[in-house]
Design a protein around this motif. Structure first.
Motif, PDB file in Angstrom:
ATOM      1  N   ARG A 105      -7.895  -7.476   2.404  1.00 33.98           N
ATOM      2  CA  ARG A 105      -6.996  -6.486   1.797  1.00 33.98           C
ATOM      3  C   ARG A 105      -7.590  -5.072   1.730  1.00 33.98           C
ATOM      4  N   PRO A 106      -8.832  -4.889   1.277  1.00 34.58           N
ATOM      5  CA  PRO A 106      -9.378  -3.526   1.236  1.00 34.58           C
ATOM      6  C   PRO A 106      -9.420  -2.873   2.621  1.00 34.58           C
ATOM      7  N   GLY A 107      -9.777  -3.624   3.625  1.00 37.72           N
ATOM      8  CA  GLY A 107      -9.813  -3.082   4.987  1.00 37.72           C
ATOM      9  C   GLY A 107      -8.436  -2.749   5.507  1.00 37.72           C
ATOM     10  N   LEU A 108      -7.469  -3.589   5.192  1.00 39.32           N
ATOM     11  CA  LEU A 108      -6.087  -3.329   5.594  1.00 39.32           C
ATOM     12  C   LEU A 108      -5.564  -2.076   4.885  1.00 39.32           C
ATOM     13  N   GLY A 109      -5.930  -1.926   3.628  1.00 35.83           N
ATOM     14  CA  GLY A 109      -5.545  -0.731   2.880  1.00 35.83           C
ATOM     15  C   GLY A 109      -6.146   0.526   3.479  1.00 35.83           C
ATOM     16  N   ARG A 110      -7.426   0.463   3.863  1.00 29.16           N
ATOM     17  CA  ARG A 110      -8.073   1.606   4.507  1.00 29.16           C
ATOM     18  C   ARG A 110      -7.409   1.925   5.837  1.00 29.16           C
ATOM     19  N   ALA A 111      -7.104   0.880   6.615  1.00 27.54           N
ATOM     20  CA  ALA A 111      -6.448   1.081   7.914  1.00 27.54           C
ATOM     21  C   ALA A 111      -5.097   1.770   7.723  1.00 27.54           C
TER      22      ALA A 111
ATOM     23  N   THR B  21       7.602  18.223  -1.360  1.00 27.32           N
ATOM     24  CA  THR B  21       8.081  18.584  -0.023  1.00 27.32           C
ATOM     25  C   THR B  21       7.624  17.572   1.024  1.00 27.32           C
ATOM     26  N   GLY B  22       6.873  16.572   0.601  1.00 24.18           N
ATOM     27  CA  GLY B  22       6.343  15.564   1.514  1.00 24.18           C
ATOM     28  C   GLY B  22       6.992  14.204   1.332  1.00 24.18           C
ATOM     29  N   THR B  23       6.220  13.165   1.614  1.00 21.75           N
ATOM     30  CA  THR B  23       6.737  11.800   1.615  1.00 21.75           C
ATOM     31  C   THR B  23       5.747  10.843   0.983  1.00 21.75           C
ATOM     32  N   ARG B  24       6.267   9.939   0.182  1.00 19.86           N
ATOM     33  CA  ARG B  24       5.480   8.801  -0.284  1.00 19.86           C
ATOM     34  C   ARG B  24       5.791   7.667   0.681  1.00 19.86           C
ATOM     35  N   VAL B  25       4.784   7.219   1.410  1.00 15.97           N
ATOM     36  CA  VAL B  25       4.924   6.141   2.387  1.00 15.97           C
ATOM     37  C   VAL B  25       4.420   4.861   1.735  1.00 15.97           C
ATOM     38  N   GLN B  26       5.291   3.861   1.653  1.00 16.38           N
ATOM     39  CA  GLN B  26       4.893   2.555   1.109  1.00 16.38           C
ATOM     40  C   GLN B  26       5.050   1.520   2.214  1.00 16.38           C
ATOM     41  N   TRP B  27       3.988   0.776   2.456  1.00 14.54           N
ATOM     42  CA  TRP B  27       3.975  -0.258   3.484  1.00 14.54           C
ATOM     43  C   TRP B  27       3.817  -1.608   2.802  1.00 14.54           C
ATOM     44  N   THR B  28       4.798  -2.482   2.997  1.00 14.45           N
ATOM     45  CA  THR B  28       4.720  -3.841   2.469  1.00 14.45           C
ATOM     46  C   THR B  28       4.458  -4.784   3.617  1.00 14.45           C
TER      47      THR B  28
ATOM     48  N   PHE C 296       0.855  -1.176   0.000  1.00 18.05           N
ATOM     49  CA  PHE C 296       0.000   0.000   0.000  1.00 18.05           C
ATOM     50  C   PHE C 296       0.900   1.237   0.000  1.00 18.05           C
ATOM     51  N   ALA C 297       0.466   2.302  -0.641  1.00 13.03           N
ATOM     52  CA  ALA C 297       1.242   3.543  -0.662  1.00 13.03           C
ATOM     53  C   ALA C 297       0.302   4.736  -0.554  1.00 13.03           C
ATOM     54  N   HIS C 298       0.829   5.783   0.064  1.00 10.41           N
ATOM     55  CA  HIS C 298       0.045   7.009   0.242  1.00 10.41           C
ATOM     56  C   HIS C 298       1.017   8.165   0.421  1.00 10.41           C
ATOM     57  N   GLU C 299       0.709   9.298  -0.199  1.00  5.52           N
ATOM     58  CA  GLU C 299       1.559  10.487  -0.060  1.00  5.52           C
ATOM     59  C   GLU C 299       1.019  11.391   1.032  1.00  5.52           C
ATOM     60  N   ILE C 300       1.965  11.908   1.836  1.00  4.17           N
ATOM     61  CA  ILE C 300       1.608  12.824   2.911  1.00  4.17           C
ATOM     62  C   ILE C 300       2.509  14.053   2.837  1.00  4.17           C
ATOM     63  N   SER C 301       2.160  15.087   3.589  1.00  2.63           N
ATOM     64  CA  SER C 301       2.898  16.345   3.496  1.00  2.63           C
ATOM     65  C   SER C 301       4.134  16.418   4.384  1.00  2.63           C
ATOM     66  N   ALA C 302       4.216  15.613   5.428  1.00  3.96           N
ATOM     67  CA  ALA C 302       5.393  15.643   6.310  1.00  3.96           C
ATOM     68  C   ALA C 302       6.619  15.122   5.563  1.00  3.96           C
TER      69      ALA C 302
END
Length: 159
Positions: free
Chosen positions: A136-142, A112-119, A22-28
């Motif tokens: 998987r969808p619930g884990l992705g939402r979490a 200026t932020g971070t792409r966070v990828q969780w494997t 799963f991956a998500h971009e954040i501003s920190a």
């Protein structure tokens, strides 16, 4: 009753029978996110709602985790490479069906932020693998909710 799991190395993120990414971009920025993951371990319950309690063990080389619902993990930190990678292996758990489990958090600059990828790399019996695929969808939402809450926590701390 807690059981010992198979000891795996970082290569398990590529070879595991089941890998959820799963991956998500954040501003920190990455260094701030890394500190929250690897150095402020006790702060995880404030942003990752599935975590009830977490504490470092063995001078930071391990972690003891309790999730809501009663699942427990004893973990070994396998990679703590600031500000890019934080990974840990589950050595012991009371979760049924799991045989090996490794989680890797990979941080890359995104503007200026971070792409966070969780494997989430795992091996387990048929029922365990099926449950993870269905969940998987619930884990992705979490994951997304947790990383968003972490970002809000980090950006409000700096303003």
């Amino acid at each position: 009753m807690a059981r010992r799991l198979t000891a795996v190395g970082l290569e398990f993120t590529e070879s595991a029978p089941l890998r959820l990414i799963f991956a998500h971009e954040i501003s920190a920025p990455p260094d701030v996110v890394y500190r929250a993951l690897a150095e402020d371990v006790a702060g995880w319950p404030e942003w990752f709602t599935a975590v009830r309690d977490i504490r470092p063990t063995e001078d930071g080389a391990g972690r003891e985790v309790r999730l809501k619902g009663g699942t427990r993990f004893q973990e070994t930190v396998l990679a703590a490479k600031a500000p890019e990678v934080y990974a840990y292996r589950v050595d012991e758990t009371n979760a049924p069906g799991v045989r090996a489990l490794l989680e890797e958090w990979r941080l890359t600059p995104a503007g200026t932020g971070t792409r966070v990828q969780w494997t989430f790399a795992a091996a387990g019996n048929t029922l365990f693998r099926f449950a993870l695929r269905v969940g998987r969808p619930g884990l992705g939402r979490a994951f997304r909710d947790a990383v968003t809450a972490l970002d809000q926590r980090l950006t409000s701390a700096t303003t």
